[in-house]
Design an enzyme around this catalytic site. Structure first.
Site, short mmCIF file in Angstrom:
data_model
loop_
_atom_site.label_atom_id
_atom_site.label_comp_id
_atom_site.label_asym_id
_atom_site.label_seq_id
_atom_site.Cartn_x
_atom_site.Cartn_y
_atom_site.Cartn_z
N ARG A 37 41.16 -2.66 74.24
CA ARG A 37 40.72 -1.93 75.43
C ARG A 37 41.06 -2.68 76.71
O ARG A 37 40.33 -2.61 77.69
CB ARG A 37 39.21 -1.64 75.39
CG ARG A 37 38.80 -0.73 74.27
CD ARG A 37 39.30 0.68 74.53
NE ARG A 37 38.70 1.62 73.60
CZ ARG A 37 37.59 2.32 73.88
NH1 ARG A 37 36.99 2.18 75.03
NH2 ARG A 37 37.11 3.15 73.00
N ARG A 41 39.11 0.81 81.85
CA ARG A 41 38.13 0.89 82.92
C ARG A 41 37.75 -0.39 83.63
O ARG A 41 37.13 -0.35 84.67
CB ARG A 41 36.87 1.55 82.39
CG ARG A 41 37.08 3.01 82.10
CD ARG A 41 35.95 3.57 81.31
NE ARG A 41 35.79 2.82 80.07
CZ ARG A 41 34.79 2.97 79.23
NH1 ARG A 41 33.85 3.83 79.51
NH2 ARG A 41 34.74 2.27 78.12
N ARG A 50 43.64 6.99 87.75
CA ARG A 50 43.03 8.05 86.95
C ARG A 50 42.27 9.10 87.77
O ARG A 50 41.87 10.13 87.21
CB ARG A 50 42.06 7.42 85.95
CG ARG A 50 42.69 7.00 84.62
CD ARG A 50 43.01 8.19 83.73
NE ARG A 50 41.94 9.17 83.67
CZ ARG A 50 40.83 9.03 82.97
NH1 ARG A 50 40.66 8.00 82.20
NH2 ARG A 50 39.88 9.95 83.00
N ASP A 86 44.37 7.40 72.81
CA ASP A 86 43.04 7.40 72.21
C ASP A 86 43.16 7.85 70.76
O ASP A 86 44.10 8.57 70.41
CB ASP A 86 42.08 8.32 72.97
CG ASP A 86 40.63 8.02 72.58
OD1 ASP A 86 40.03 7.11 73.17
OD2 ASP A 86 40.11 8.68 71.65
N TYR A 161 33.80 11.30 63.86
CA TYR A 161 33.75 12.13 65.07
C TYR A 161 33.85 13.61 64.73
O TYR A 161 33.16 14.45 65.31
CB TYR A 161 34.87 11.74 66.04
CG TYR A 161 34.55 10.48 66.83
CD1 TYR A 161 33.56 10.49 67.80
CD2 TYR A 161 35.24 9.30 66.60
CE1 TYR A 161 33.26 9.34 68.52
CE2 TYR A 161 34.95 8.15 67.31
CZ TYR A 161 33.95 8.18 68.27
OH TYR A 161 33.65 7.05 68.98
O1 CP3 Z 1 43.45 -0.69 76.02
C1 CP3 Z 1 43.42 -0.15 74.89
O2 CP3 Z 1 42.85 -0.67 73.94
C2 CP3 Z 1 44.28 1.07 74.68
C3 CP3 Z 1 43.65 2.31 74.78
C4 CP3 Z 1 42.54 2.78 73.86
C5 CP3 Z 1 41.60 3.75 74.30
N1 CP3 Z 1 40.84 4.13 73.25
C6 CP3 Z 1 41.54 4.28 75.67
C7 CP3 Z 1 40.26 4.82 76.15
C8 CP3 Z 1 42.26 2.53 72.53
C9 CP3 Z 1 42.92 1.56 71.57
C10 CP3 Z 1 41.19 3.41 72.14
C11 CP3 Z 1 40.67 3.49 70.78
C12 CP3 Z 1 39.40 4.17 70.54
N2 CP3 Z 1 38.94 5.32 71.12
C13 CP3 Z 1 38.48 3.77 69.56
C14 CP3 Z 1 38.64 2.59 68.65
C15 CP3 Z 1 38.36 1.32 69.32
C16 CP3 Z 1 36.94 1.05 69.70
O3 CP3 Z 1 36.73 0.82 70.88
O4 CP3 Z 1 36.07 1.01 68.82
C17 CP3 Z 1 37.40 4.68 69.60
C18 CP3 Z 1 36.14 4.61 68.75
C19 CP3 Z 1 37.72 5.65 70.57
C20 CP3 Z 1 36.92 6.84 70.97
C21 CP3 Z 1 36.51 6.72 72.40
N3 CP3 Z 1 37.34 7.03 73.46
C22 CP3 Z 1 35.31 6.19 72.92
C23 CP3 Z 1 34.13 5.74 72.11
C24 CP3 Z 1 35.42 6.21 74.34
C25 CP3 Z 1 34.44 5.67 75.35
C26 CP3 Z 1 33.71 6.71 76.10
C27 CP3 Z 1 33.19 6.13 77.40
O5 CP3 Z 1 33.68 6.59 78.45
O6 CP3 Z 1 32.35 5.23 77.35
C28 CP3 Z 1 36.70 6.73 74.64
C29 CP3 Z 1 37.29 6.93 75.96
C30 CP3 Z 1 38.38 5.99 76.31
N4 CP3 Z 1 39.42 5.66 75.49
C31 CP3 Z 1 38.56 5.35 77.57
C32 CP3 Z 1 39.75 4.63 77.47
C33 CP3 Z 1 40.40 3.82 78.56
C34 CP3 Z 1 37.65 5.51 78.78
C35 CP3 Z 1 37.89 6.84 79.41
C36 CP3 Z 1 37.97 6.78 80.89
O7 CP3 Z 1 38.48 5.80 81.46
O8 CP3 Z 1 37.56 7.80 81.48
#
Ligand code: CP3
Length: 358
Positions: A37, A41, A50, A86, A161
């Site tokens: 990640r 953010r 974004r 994602d 999910y």
């Molecule tokens: O930098 C990185 O690692 C690359 C991008 C990445 C994202 N999601 C972008 C993202 C990766 C590798 C993921 C994987 C992901 N997504 C996982 C597995 C890794 C982990 O963290 O356990 C899971 C479970 C998800 C599902 C998901 N997507 C969640 C739980 C969330 C968080 C929701 C929140 O806003 O708190 C997301 C959203 C997400 N995925 C964001 C990003 C940058 C945030 C969205 C935003 O910026 O509006």
């Protein structure tokens, strides 16, 4: 199917990179470091880019996804980029109604709860992944000798999910389905494995030099359930890379990360991974012992310490590096993703410590 002659592992751009070497079991002069990640953010330049674009729209806009992927590499000097996308992107591209709600995570239009819901899922059309291939190609063209890590969600995390309809505390509904309807469960996990497998394959063919399979929710499983009812499907996801990533010098290393998977690290490796990602709960020397001392490890700085005074964090990072010496090779990372409120300068400082510059 083989990698094209322009792939960074074939033309040699990333073959000698610290990340690829470490994942193949070597100890390069510079210990590699990247952060799960890292693209997202915690970076002001990400938030700015974004504004006005929904998460999944950003993922499907190749220029934007590529720029977001590159931001943390420029800023922190990490040893790898991780593709900005994602785990639910391929699910959406397979036609399932899903959105990412800020502060919550993926939310399904209609959860998958019955055998007939599972039967209605369609396979992913490879052409739907074109925006992913395009974003990866744009990114790799900019990265030079820095490898791009592709990724996908593991079948269990994706299925959680789909069944729960959104984030959940202990994946209770998903685990109930595993026992109430084992056939529907297996069919659902196979579908997830194929969707994630095709997502990985698209990223590798377009230029990713390594991949990571994320199983973020395996911590809710017993070793036995993981072994019997989940691991075979994770193996199936990785098997989509078979044939394109087998030859020795072109082998695309696979990292398998599971949050709370400490009781079955060996099973996670044996699904076909080259390296295992360890969360913060188990020290790396103990993780290496559990794996028989032969598996490259990734991890495991505790994200909770990112906000601690620098001297506290610094000694923790030193300890992680020290314990990592017990494994044949070590890629430094966090025990889970970067929390959004992290001060990005702290991440840059960690990179400098790992690189021996601080
Ligand atoms: O930098 C990185 O690692 C690359 C991008 C990445 C994202 N999601 C972008 C993202 C990766 C590798 C993921 C994987 C992901 N997504 C996982 C597995 C890794 C982990 O963290 O356990 C899971 C479970 C998800 C599902 C998901 N997507 C969640 C739980 C969330 C968080 C929701 C929140 O806003 O708190 C997301 C959203 C997400 N995925 C964001 C990003 C940058 C945030 C969205 C935003 O910026 O509006």
């Amino acid at each position: 199917m083989t990698l094209s002659s322009a792939h960074p592992l074939v033309d040699g751009r990333t073959t000698r990179s610290p990340l690829v070497r470490a994942l193949r079991g070597d100890r390069p002069e510079r210990t590699p470091v990247w952060f799960m990640r890292q693209a997202g953010r915690s970076l002001p330049e990400y938030r700015e880019l974004r504004v006005g674009t929904a998460m999944l729209d950003a993922c499907l806009n190749p220029a934007m996804a590529s720029e977001i992927t590159l931001q943390p590499v420029r800023r922190h000097g990490v040893d790898a980029a991780v593709f900005f996308s994602d785990i639910v992107v391929p699910v959406k591209l397979a036609g399932v109604g899903v959105e990412i709600v800020a502060g919550r995570g993926p939310v399904l239009e209609s959860p998958i709860r019955s055998a007939s819901d599972v039967l209605a899922l369609r396979p992913i059309d490879p052409a739907a992944l074109d925006p992913i291939r395009e974003a990866v190609a744009l990114t790799v063209a900019e990265l030079g000798e820095t490898p791009l890590i592709g990724f996908a969600g593991a079948p269990y995390t994706l299925a959680s999910y789909l069944v729960e309809g959104g984030p959940s505390k202990d994946q209770g509904r998903a685990r109930a389905m595993m026992y109430a309807d084992p056939h529907a469960w297996a069919a659902l996990l196979n579908w997830c494995a194929d969707v994630s497998g095709e997502f990985l394959k698209a990223q590798v063919e377009a230029g990713a030099s390594a991949v990571q399979l994320f199983d973020s929710w395996v911590g809710s499983l017993s070793r036995r359930d993981y072994q019997r009812r989940v691991a075979p499907h994770s193996a199936r996801a990785l098997s989509h890379l078979r044939g394109i990533a087998d030859a020795d010098d072109r082998h695309v290393p696979k990292i398998h990360f599971g949050l709370g998977g400490g009781e079955f690290l060996d099973v996670m490796r044996d699904v076909g991974a080259d390296a295992v990602g360890v969360d913060w709960r188990i020290p790396l020397d103990e993780a290496s012992r559990r794996l028989g001392g032969t598996t490259p490890l990734q991890g495991n700085i505790d994200s909770a310490l990112l906000a601690a005074p620098w001297s506290t964090l610094r000694s923790h990072v030193d300890e992680v590096l020290d314990r990592g010496l017990a494994a044949p090779a070590h890629v430094v990372n966090l025990g889970h993703g970067v929390p959004p409120e992290t001060d990005p300068d702290v991440l840059t400082r960690i990179v400098r410590v790992v690189h021996g510059e601080l």
